[in-house]
Design a protein around this motif. Structure first.
Motif, PDB file in Angstrom:
ATOM      1  N   ARG A  38       2.797   1.844  -7.432  1.00  0.00           N
ATOM      2  CA  ARG A  38       2.570   2.574  -6.172  1.00  0.00           C
ATOM      3  C   ARG A  38       2.667   1.585  -5.021  1.00  0.00           C
ATOM      4  N   ARG A  39       3.605   1.832  -4.121  1.00  0.00           N
ATOM      5  CA  ARG A  39       3.880   0.893  -3.050  1.00  0.00           C
ATOM      6  C   ARG A  39       3.560   1.503  -1.686  1.00  0.00           C
ATOM      7  N   GLN A  40       3.336   0.621  -0.723  1.00  0.00           N
ATOM      8  CA  GLN A  40       3.054   1.054   0.649  1.00  0.00           C
ATOM      9  C   GLN A  40       3.483  -0.072   1.569  1.00  0.00           C
ATOM     10  N   ASP A  41       4.385   0.217   2.491  1.00  0.00           N
ATOM     11  CA  ASP A  41       4.993  -0.823   3.321  1.00  0.00           C
ATOM     12  C   ASP A  41       4.051  -1.381   4.378  1.00  0.00           C
ATOM     13  N   ARG A  42       3.207  -0.503   4.954  1.00  0.00           N
ATOM     14  CA  ARG A  42       2.284  -0.914   6.010  1.00  0.00           C
ATOM     15  C   ARG A  42       0.953  -0.189   5.806  1.00  0.00           C
ATOM     16  N   PRO A  43      -0.110  -0.672   6.429  1.00  0.00           N
ATOM     17  CA  PRO A  43      -1.406  -0.001   6.266  1.00  0.00           C
ATOM     18  C   PRO A  43      -1.387   1.466   6.666  1.00  0.00           C
ATOM     19  N   ASP A  44      -0.532   1.826   7.640  1.00  0.00           N
ATOM     20  CA  ASP A  44      -0.518   3.202   8.143  1.00  0.00           C
ATOM     21  C   ASP A  44       0.671   4.016   7.639  1.00  0.00           C
ATOM     22  N   SER A  45       1.429   3.484   6.674  1.00  0.00           N
ATOM     23  CA  SER A  45       2.607   4.207   6.186  1.00  0.00           C
ATOM     24  C   SER A  45       2.276   5.012   4.926  1.00  0.00           C
ATOM     25  N   THR A  46       3.168   5.908   4.560  1.00  0.00           N
ATOM     26  CA  THR A  46       2.964   6.784   3.404  1.00  0.00           C
ATOM     27  C   THR A  46       3.283   6.035   2.115  1.00  0.00           C
ATOM     28  N   PRO A  47       2.396   6.093   1.128  1.00  0.00           N
ATOM     29  CA  PRO A  47       2.678   5.424  -0.151  1.00  0.00           C
ATOM     30  C   PRO A  47       3.776   6.138  -0.935  1.00  0.00           C
ATOM     31  N   TYR A  48       4.439   5.414  -1.810  1.00  0.00           N
ATOM     32  CA  TYR A  48       5.498   5.974  -2.644  1.00  0.00           C
ATOM     33  C   TYR A  48       5.526   5.200  -3.965  1.00  0.00           C
ATOM     34  N   TRP A  49       6.210   5.746  -4.949  1.00  0.00           N
ATOM     35  CA  TRP A  49       6.272   5.124  -6.273  1.00  0.00           C
ATOM     36  C   TRP A  49       7.657   4.529  -6.522  1.00  0.00           C
ATOM     37  N   GLN A  50       7.682   3.397  -7.198  1.00  0.00           N
ATOM     38  CA  GLN A  50       8.928   2.813  -7.688  1.00  0.00           C
ATOM     39  C   GLN A  50       8.732   2.394  -9.142  1.00  0.00           C
ATOM     40  N   GLU A  51       9.798   2.500  -9.917  1.00  0.00           N
ATOM     41  CA  GLU A  51       9.726   2.156 -11.337  1.00  0.00           C
ATOM     42  C   GLU A  51      10.682   1.010 -11.649  1.00  0.00           C
ATOM     43  N   ASP A  57      -0.796   1.184 -22.455  1.00  0.00           N
ATOM     44  CA  ASP A  57       0.213   2.205 -22.709  1.00  0.00           C
ATOM     45  C   ASP A  57       1.281   2.139 -21.623  1.00  0.00           C
ATOM     46  N   GLN A  58       2.514   2.423 -22.022  1.00  0.00           N
ATOM     47  CA  GLN A  58       3.621   2.419 -21.062  1.00  0.00           C
ATOM     48  C   GLN A  58       4.068   3.841 -20.755  1.00  0.00           C
ATOM     49  N   PRO A  59       4.566   4.085 -19.537  1.00  0.00           N
ATOM     50  CA  PRO A  59       4.755   3.100 -18.463  1.00  0.00           C
ATOM     51  C   PRO A  59       3.417   2.612 -17.913  1.00  0.00           C
ATOM     52  N   ILE A  60       3.363   1.343 -17.586  1.00  0.00           N
ATOM     53  CA  ILE A  60       2.152   0.749 -17.031  1.00  0.00           C
ATOM     54  C   ILE A  60       2.089   1.103 -15.548  1.00  0.00           C
ATOM     55  N   ARG A  61       1.060   1.851 -15.157  1.00  0.00           N
ATOM     56  CA  ARG A  61       0.906   2.275 -13.766  1.00  0.00           C
ATOM     57  C   ARG A  61       0.048   1.265 -13.007  1.00  0.00           C
ATOM     58  N   LEU A  62       0.583   0.740 -11.937  1.00  0.00           N
ATOM     59  CA  LEU A  62      -0.137  -0.213 -11.095  1.00  0.00           C
ATOM     60  C   LEU A  62      -0.343   0.406  -9.718  1.00  0.00           C
ATOM     61  N   GLU A  63      -1.599   0.417  -9.268  1.00  0.00           N
ATOM     62  CA  GLU A  63      -1.942   0.964  -7.958  1.00  0.00           C
ATOM     63  C   GLU A  63      -2.923   0.027  -7.263  1.00  0.00           C
ATOM     64  N   PRO A  64      -2.964   0.053  -5.931  1.00  0.00           N
ATOM     65  CA  PRO A  64      -3.951  -0.779  -5.229  1.00  0.00           C
ATOM     66  C   PRO A  64      -5.358  -0.317  -5.559  1.00  0.00           C
ATOM     67  N   LEU A  65      -6.292  -1.239  -5.482  1.00  0.00           N
ATOM     68  CA  LEU A  65      -7.688  -0.925  -5.764  1.00  0.00           C
ATOM     69  C   LEU A  65      -8.170   0.161  -4.803  1.00  0.00           C
ATOM     70  N   PRO A  66      -8.625   1.298  -5.317  1.00  0.00           N
ATOM     71  CA  PRO A  66      -9.049   2.374  -4.411  1.00  0.00           C
ATOM     72  C   PRO A  66     -10.327   2.026  -3.651  1.00  0.00           C
ATOM     73  N   LYS A  67     -10.602   2.784  -2.617  1.00  0.00           N
ATOM     74  CA  LYS A  67     -11.770   2.676  -1.738  1.00  0.00           C
ATOM     75  C   LYS A  67     -11.626   1.574  -0.693  1.00  0.00           C
ATOM     76  N   PHE A  68     -10.571   0.760  -0.800  1.00  0.00           N
ATOM     77  CA  PHE A  68     -10.347  -0.308   0.175  1.00  0.00           C
ATOM     78  C   PHE A  68      -9.034  -0.056   0.926  1.00  0.00           C
ATOM     79  N   PRO A  69      -8.976  -0.413   2.225  1.00  0.00           N
ATOM     80  CA  PRO A  69      -7.743  -0.199   2.988  1.00  0.00           C
ATOM     81  C   PRO A  69      -6.580  -1.009   2.399  1.00  0.00           C
ATOM     82  N   VAL A  70      -5.428  -0.367   2.280  1.00  0.00           N
ATOM     83  CA  VAL A  70      -4.238  -1.043   1.768  1.00  0.00           C
ATOM     84  C   VAL A  70      -3.598  -1.867   2.884  1.00  0.00           C
TER      85      VAL A  70
END
Length: 251
Positions: free
Chosen positions: A11-24, A91-104
């Motif tokens: 799960r990626r996000q280009d800037r703190p105020d931008s919309t997140p998106y997924w890449q594989e 388990d795969q695919p391995i999902r990686l996301e930023p730690l929730p509850k904190f600003p990205v």
């Protein structure tokens, strides 16, 4: 150990105020690789599963020994340090996301300033003037008390407990379990006890101990197995005593 194809979904996000998106991505690695080493390998050739070359994934890491806590992220839905997360366990695919509850900040990098703010609020430090004489005059701690305190001293402020806590987040002023456990540790220290009353008043205020809902998610995800709920229970007894002192004590 033979190489294998490892499927990552990030799960990626280009800037703190931008919309997140997924890449594989699919990269070559071994079962004994950890997530940090996979991200390092991906950084050398950041090409998605569809063949698109993209910017390298941004994340944070330092010690690679599960000591600094910097590399914590959400891995397959569980907050944990990525340096100790082995491919063979996941388990795969391995999902990686930023730690929730904190600003990205960007991608998997988050701003954990709120942990520092909580530690400041509970004054999670020991005040000393100069250096203790190592032979005489220093406060003494018995083996059993030292062993109990050591459990809490292992906290690396990774934020996993905060990420799993339903009471902590942008919707709440709750300090979170990590600062509370450090307040318990400092209150038990021979020198730290001098500021015990001030710490207890801090956690008796808004966002303090009473905001804990006892979900116990924190103790389930703590990578150091710190008895966070035990600390919260001890602080509950300490604040009760402090409240009685405030009401009936000398004025």
């Amino acid at each position: 150990m033979t190489e294998q194809s490892i499927h990552l979904r990030i799960r990626r996000q280009d800037r703190p105020d931008s919309t997140p998106y997924w890449q594989e991505f699919v990269i070559s690695g071994r079962a004994d690789h950890n997530i940090v080493s996979l991200l390092m390998a991906l950084r050398e050739n950041p090409v998605t599963i569809s063949g698109q070359r993209v910017d390298p994934v941004v994340w944070e890491h330092n010690c690679m020994e599960e000591v600094c806590g910097a590399c914590a992220m959400l891995i397959n839905g569980v907050p944990r340090p990525s340096c100790s997360a082995l491919v063979a366990e996941l388990d795969q695919p391995i999902r990686l996301e930023p730690l929730p509850k904190f600003p990205v900040v960007r991608d998997l990098l988050v701003d954990r300033t709120r942990i520092d703010q909580g530690l400041k609020q509970v004054k999670a430090w020991i005040k000393i003037d100069g250096v203790w004489d190592t032979h005489e005059g220093a406060p003494r701690i018995g083996p059993s008390e030292w062993a109990a305190n050591y459990l809490y001293s292992r906290c690396m402020s990774c934020g996993c407990c905060m990420a799993a806590c339903p009471q902590f987040g942008a919707h709440s002023a709750f300090l979170g379990p990590a600062p509370l456990a450090q307040a318990r540790l400092m209150n038990a220290h021979p020198t730290g006890r001098y500021d015990k009353t001030e710490r207890l008043h801090a956690i008796m205020a808004e966002g303090g101990l009473s905001d804990c809902g006892n979900a116990q998610n924190c103790v389930r995800v703590c990578p150091k197995e710190i008895p966070l709920t035990t600390a919260i229970g001890e602080l509950g007894r300490q604040t009760t005593v402090q409240l009685l002192k405030d009401i009936f004590g000398p004025r």
